[in-house]
Design a protein around this motif. Structure first.
Motif, PDB file in Angstrom:
ATOM      1  N   GLU A  37     -38.800  52.143   5.026  1.00  0.00           N
ATOM      2  CA  GLU A  37     -37.740  51.719   4.314  1.00  0.00           C
ATOM      3  C   GLU A  37     -38.319  51.493   2.912  1.00  0.00           C
ATOM      4  O   GLU A  37     -39.591  51.058   2.660  1.00  0.00           O
ATOM      5  N   PHE A  39     -37.342  48.425  -0.007  1.00  0.00           N
ATOM      6  CA  PHE A  39     -36.604  47.464  -0.414  1.00  0.00           C
ATOM      7  C   PHE A  39     -36.543  47.220  -2.074  1.00  0.00           C
ATOM      8  O   PHE A  39     -37.733  47.328  -2.591  1.00  0.00           O
ATOM      9  N   ALA A  59     -36.991  40.409   4.089  1.00  0.00           N
ATOM     10  CA  ALA A  59     -36.969  41.961   4.132  1.00  0.00           C
ATOM     11  C   ALA A  59     -38.168  42.388   4.914  1.00  0.00           C
ATOM     12  O   ALA A  59     -37.875  43.451   5.769  1.00  0.00           O
TER      13      ALA A  59
END
Length: 137
Positions: A37, A39, A59
């Motif tokens: 991922e 962010f 996060a």
């Protein structure tokens, strides 16, 4: 294990944690790695405002390690409190090089802090003292 990298260009760790526009999170094992991922954060400037840290910590709270080029005392304390192990680099380094170094360590005999980081998110096994306590109450 999940590892977070503070990055401006998504290729290198080249950013202060609090001011980093991006944090790339990779799933890393001794044998492979993959980008899990990315962010993206709004620019915050260098104002010392700790409110910018909360969304970043939130996060990446399931990561074990956080690579940065710089991190303030408050950011480091909050990262450690969230179970992250911050690693401050002396100069920017390529994320793929850092992953390769980490994998080399994982294939050998990782230091105690890294063995602990590997257990993050896994159910903790009882050790002997815990068993004694459970048995003898």
């Amino acid at each position: 294990m999940k590892v977070a990298f503070a990055t401006q260009d998504l290729k290198r760790v080249d950013s202060h944690f609090g001011w980093s526009p991006n944090i790339a999170v990779y799933e890393i094992s001794a044998k492979d790695s993959k980008l899990a991922e990315v962010f993206v954060f709004e620019p915050t400037g260098q104002d010392g405002n700790d409110d910018k840290l909360a969304p970043k910590i939130e996060a990446i709270k399931d990561c074990a390690i956080l690579y940065v080029t710089s991190i303030g005392g408050s950011g480091a304390a909050r990262a450690v409190q969230a179970g992250l192990h911050p690693i401050k680099l002396q100069q920017p380094e390529a994320i793929e090089d850092l992953i390769a170094k980490l994998q080399t360590v994982l294939k050998g005999n990782p230091p105690p802090w890294l063995r602990k980081a590997l257990l993050k998110g896994k159910e903790r096994k009882l050790d002997f003292e815990d068993e004694e306590e459970a048995i003898h109450g």
